[in-house]
Structures are given as C-alpha cells and as structure tokens.
Design a protein around this motif. Structure first.
Motif, mmCIF file in Angstrom:
data_model
loop_
_atom_site.group_PDB
_atom_site.id
_atom_site.type_symbol
_atom_site.label_atom_id
_atom_site.label_comp_id
_atom_site.label_asym_id
_atom_site.label_seq_id
_atom_site.Cartn_x
_atom_site.Cartn_y
_atom_site.Cartn_z
ATOM 1 N N GLY A 182 0.807 -1.213 0.000
ATOM 2 C CA GLY A 182 0.000 0.000 0.000
ATOM 3 C C GLY A 182 0.841 1.264 0.000
ATOM 4 N N SER A 183 0.161 2.380 -0.256
ATOM 5 C CA SER A 183 0.812 3.695 -0.306
ATOM 6 C C SER A 183 0.365 4.556 0.874
ATOM 7 C CB SER A 183 0.446 4.416 -1.609
ATOM 8 O OG SER A 183 0.867 3.664 -2.729
ATOM 9 N N PRO A 184 1.268 5.380 1.416
ATOM 10 C CA PRO A 184 0.898 6.255 2.529
ATOM 11 C C PRO A 184 0.024 7.418 2.058
ATOM 12 C CG PRO A 184 3.290 5.910 2.414
ATOM 13 C CD PRO A 184 2.715 5.434 1.125
ATOM 14 N N GLN A 185 -0.960 7.765 2.889
ATOM 15 C CA GLN A 185 -1.798 8.939 2.652
ATOM 16 C C GLN A 185 -1.782 9.797 3.904
ATOM 17 O OE1 GLN A 185 -5.917 8.205 1.629
ATOM 18 N NE2 GLN A 185 -6.548 10.229 2.329
ATOM 19 N N SER A 186 -1.518 11.095 3.746
ATOM 20 C CA SER A 186 -1.536 12.007 4.883
ATOM 21 C C SER A 186 -2.979 12.325 5.265
ATOM 22 C CB SER A 186 -0.794 13.306 4.546
ATOM 23 O OG SER A 186 0.577 13.060 4.333
ATOM 24 N N ILE A 187 -3.289 12.239 6.547
ATOM 25 C CA ILE A 187 -4.628 12.574 7.033
ATOM 26 C C ILE A 187 -4.503 13.498 8.248
ATOM 27 C CG2 ILE A 187 -5.566 10.373 6.233
ATOM 28 C CD1 ILE A 187 -5.762 9.534 9.206
ATOM 29 N N HIS A 188 -5.581 14.226 8.514
ATOM 30 C CA HIS A 188 -5.572 15.059 9.709
ATOM 31 C C HIS A 188 -6.083 14.268 10.909
ATOM 32 C CE1 HIS A 188 -9.746 16.234 8.149
ATOM 33 N NE2 HIS A 188 -9.993 15.697 9.310
ATOM 34 N N VAL A 189 -5.828 14.801 12.081
ATOM 35 C CA VAL A 189 -6.344 14.237 13.324
ATOM 36 C C VAL A 189 -6.924 15.399 14.138
ATOM 37 C CG1 VAL A 189 -4.736 12.302 13.339
ATOM 38 C CG2 VAL A 189 -4.111 14.425 14.506
ATOM 39 N N VAL A 190 -7.556 15.067 15.248
ATOM 40 C CA VAL A 190 -8.150 16.090 16.110
ATOM 41 C C VAL A 190 -7.593 15.918 17.522
ATOM 42 C CG1 VAL A 190 -10.289 17.131 16.930
ATOM 43 C CG2 VAL A 190 -10.255 15.973 14.715
ATOM 44 N N LYS A 191 -7.169 17.016 18.108
ATOM 45 C CA LYS A 191 -6.710 17.009 19.502
ATOM 46 C C LYS A 191 -7.889 17.385 20.384
ATOM 47 C CE LYS A 191 -2.681 16.747 21.865
ATOM 48 N NZ LYS A 191 -1.629 15.759 21.660
ATOM 49 N N ILE A 192 -8.287 16.473 21.289
ATOM 50 C CA ILE A 192 -9.471 16.668 22.116
ATOM 51 C C ILE A 192 -9.092 16.511 23.587
ATOM 52 C CG2 ILE A 192 -11.840 15.947 22.565
ATOM 53 C CD1 ILE A 192 -11.864 14.613 19.809
ATOM 54 N N ASN A 193 -9.170 17.605 24.328
ATOM 55 C CA ASN A 193 -8.786 17.576 25.755
ATOM 56 C C ASN A 193 -7.417 16.933 25.954
ATOM 57 O OD1 ASN A 193 -11.288 18.705 26.173
ATOM 58 N ND2 ASN A 193 -11.904 17.301 27.791
ATOM 59 N N LYS A 208 -17.125 17.794 31.903
ATOM 60 C CA LYS A 208 -18.118 18.858 31.717
ATOM 61 C C LYS A 208 -17.689 19.829 30.624
ATOM 62 C CE LYS A 208 -20.273 20.795 35.159
ATOM 63 N NZ LYS A 208 -20.547 21.507 36.444
ATOM 64 N N GLN A 209 -16.462 19.652 30.124
ATOM 65 C CA GLN A 209 -15.959 20.550 29.093
ATOM 66 C C GLN A 209 -15.107 19.774 28.092
ATOM 67 O OE1 GLN A 209 -14.193 24.188 30.491
ATOM 68 N NE2 GLN A 209 -12.940 24.451 28.665
ATOM 69 N N ILE A 210 -15.295 20.098 26.807
ATOM 70 C CA ILE A 210 -14.502 19.507 25.725
ATOM 71 C C ILE A 210 -13.922 20.641 24.886
ATOM 72 C CG2 ILE A 210 -14.603 18.189 23.558
ATOM 73 C CD1 ILE A 210 -14.942 16.308 25.776
ATOM 74 N N SER A 211 -12.619 20.582 24.628
ATOM 75 C CA SER A 211 -11.966 21.500 23.693
ATOM 76 C C SER A 211 -11.311 20.666 22.606
ATOM 77 C CB SER A 211 -10.906 22.346 24.395
ATOM 78 O OG SER A 211 -11.510 23.177 25.365
ATOM 79 N N ALA A 212 -11.612 20.983 21.353
ATOM 80 C CA ALA A 212 -11.079 20.196 20.234
ATOM 81 C C ALA A 212 -10.591 21.117 19.132
ATOM 82 C CB ALA A 212 -12.154 19.254 19.691
ATOM 83 N N GLU A 213 -9.466 20.746 18.509
ATOM 84 C CA GLU A 213 -8.956 21.513 17.376
ATOM 85 C C GLU A 213 -8.280 20.580 16.372
ATOM 86 O OE1 GLU A 213 -5.664 24.190 18.035
ATOM 87 O OE2 GLU A 213 -5.148 23.171 19.910
ATOM 88 N N LEU A 214 -8.325 20.986 15.123
ATOM 89 C CA LEU A 214 -7.763 20.202 14.025
ATOM 90 C C LEU A 214 -6.244 20.269 14.021
ATOM 91 C CD1 LEU A 214 -8.900 18.756 11.300
ATOM 92 C CD2 LEU A 214 -7.992 20.802 10.208
ATOM 93 N N LEU A 215 -5.595 19.117 13.762
ATOM 94 C CA LEU A 215 -4.160 19.059 13.472
ATOM 95 C C LEU A 215 -4.036 18.562 12.032
ATOM 96 C CD1 LEU A 215 -2.768 17.379 16.740
ATOM 97 C CD2 LEU A 215 -3.087 19.810 16.263
#
Length: 286
Positions: free
Chosen positions: A115-126, A271-278
């Motif tokens: 197979g071939s590598p594909q770059s994907i994003h992830v999410v940082k959550i708390n 009681k709180q979630i903070s998430a951002e795209l990487l």
C-alpha cells in the motif's frame, strides 16, 4: 522496495485466540523484508513504544489491534512522516473499516507492504489524539458498559447498547464554534474525524480525512427510524433530530458531568470539551 517493519502488537485486543506473532513471522518467512515485533505490555505508555521505534528505526510501523492501538502508535509518530499500517484485530476496527483495510490478516499484512501512505488530519481533544471518532453521551456510556463486560465481540456490544438505551439520560450542551453559540438538549455529541463507526453506522457522511475540517454531530434525540436511515440509506438527516457542523475548533460545555470516549477508549466523565484540528498530522498506509 525492501522495508524495515516494526509491528506494535496488542495481544489483548478483540475476542480472537490468534497467535499474532506466529502469523506475522510466517507471512514474512519467504519475503525480503526486515521485521521486528513489539508486544504491548499491560499498562504500556508511549515512552515504551517510542523506545521500540527508535531502536528498530523502521520505514513503516504497523499497529496490530483495534482503534486504541492505532491511537497509541499515532501519538508516537505524530508529524514524523513515518507511515502507519493497520492490522485490524480489535472488537470494532472502525478506522480499518473506514479505509477499506481487509479483516483477513494475510491480506492486511500484504497491504502494509504494497500500500501507499496517505496524509490525514487528526483532532486534539482535551489533550487526547483522536484519529477516528470521539463522543460524549450515549455511545461513550455504551463503551463504558462494554469495558465492564467479561466477553468481547458484537454480541457484548449489543448487550452494552441495550443497557445504555435504558440508563443513559439526555444532556444540556453548549457548542461554541467561532461566532456560533448553540444551546441544546442532546442524547450524544460526536466529534467526527472519520465517517462511520466500526458497526457500519455512517454518522458523518460528509467527512473527509484529508480536508481542513472535522465535523461535530449534534444528536438531539434518540430515533430508531433515524438510526436505521443512517445505517441503510444515504438520505440526509432530519435536522430536528440531528445537525452537523463543520469546524476547525470547538468548545463544548455541559451542565452536568457526562461520559466521554476517544477512538473507542473510555476517558471518564467531563463537563468541558476542547477540540482543534491538526492538519495532515499522520500518514496511514492504504
């Protein structure tokens, strides 16, 4: 191309009795690749995995287990450029299903070298890395009950779901995304990097792993008809019951403590979630 492959094996994943070490060794017995196998010990942390990666100096690292094993490996290889392969041996294997990776071990092993590598994003959550799906509410409670059961597999998951259906309660949530401030009752809020759960329920049909957004799915109420529609058709959600919000960043507040999971791993109550795209943070072999 000759590869040096490091297999990070979770021997306790799933409900199988496979000798994963023997399967991997036998597959590569007549192939011109270097392989090393690192079995995850109990209570393994990322430092032990990073040490194994540094020692092996692999061209590809293969996560052998479920979504939780993949998450561990990805945390160690974030922004490294080293491709990650997947051998799905967990209970649900959501990310493998997402990427069309075979559940047959030999076919999946072949994919890791062909197979071939594909770059994907992830999410940082708390502070946690999410590759697949995270949520608060109903499904997180299902995962907690599933973890408490002695058996594994889809039957155990169905049993946990039935229990959660009767015991879990609605939440009062506030979603803040840029200029948007949404207050609602909710059965569940999903932070979706991928499109579907390991059960095949496509909760985020518009999702893409290589764009510059993730999706937040606000499920306002339980609906068997809506679940069946999601599972078996491509019809749009009923916005009175389910809404989707694409974003790069979100803060979620809840009135009371609620159950929380990331990539199939129960994280406790919050009681709180903070998430951002990487963006484009890891490479997955497809």
């Amino acid at each position: 191309m000759k590869h040096t492959l490091l297999f990070i094996v979770n021997p306790g994943s799933g409900s199988h009795n496979l000798d994963l070490h023997a399967l991997i060794t036998n597959f590569f017995a007549d192939k011109d690749h270097n392989i090393e196998i690192f079995e995850l010990p109990k209570n393994c942390d990322s430092r032990q995995i990073k040490t194994a990666i540094k020692k092996a100096d692999p061209t590809r690292v293969i996560a052998v287990g479920g979504d939780g094993t993949l998450k561990l490996v990805a945390e160690c290889l974030l922004n490294s450029g080293t491709p990650i392969g997947i051998i799905p041996t967990g209970s649900a294997n959501g990310m493998a299903r997402e990427l069309g990776i075979p559940t047959d071990i030999n076919l999946a092993l072949d994919r890791c070298i062909q197979g071939s590598p594909q770059s994907i994003h992830v999410v940082k959550i708390n502070g946690e890395l999410c590759i697949h799906l995270s949520d608060i509410g109903f499904n997180a409670y299902v995962i907690k009950k599933f973890d408490d059961l002695p058996q594994r597999g889809m039957w155990a998951y169905a049993k946990a779901s039935w229990h959660a259906l009767w015991k879990n309660h609605k939440m009062n949530v506030e979603l803040k995304m840029g200029d948007q401030d949404i207050k609602s009752e909710a059965a569940m809020v999903v932070i979706a990097n991928a499109t579907m759960y390991g059960t095949g329920v496509k909760i985020n049909p518009e999702g893409k792993l290589d764009d510059d957004l993730f999706e937040v799915i606000l499920i306002k109420q339980y609906s068997i008809a809506e679940i069946l529609k999601i599972r078996f058709t491509s019809l749009p959600f009923n916005p009175e019951k389910i809404e989707t919000f694409p974003t790069k960043k979100i803060n979620i507040q809840t009135k009371h403590l609620v159950h929380f999971q990331v990539d199939g791993e129960y994280m406790g109550k919050v009681k709180q979630i903070s998430a951002e795209l990487l963006p484009l943070a890891i490479q997955i072999i497809i």
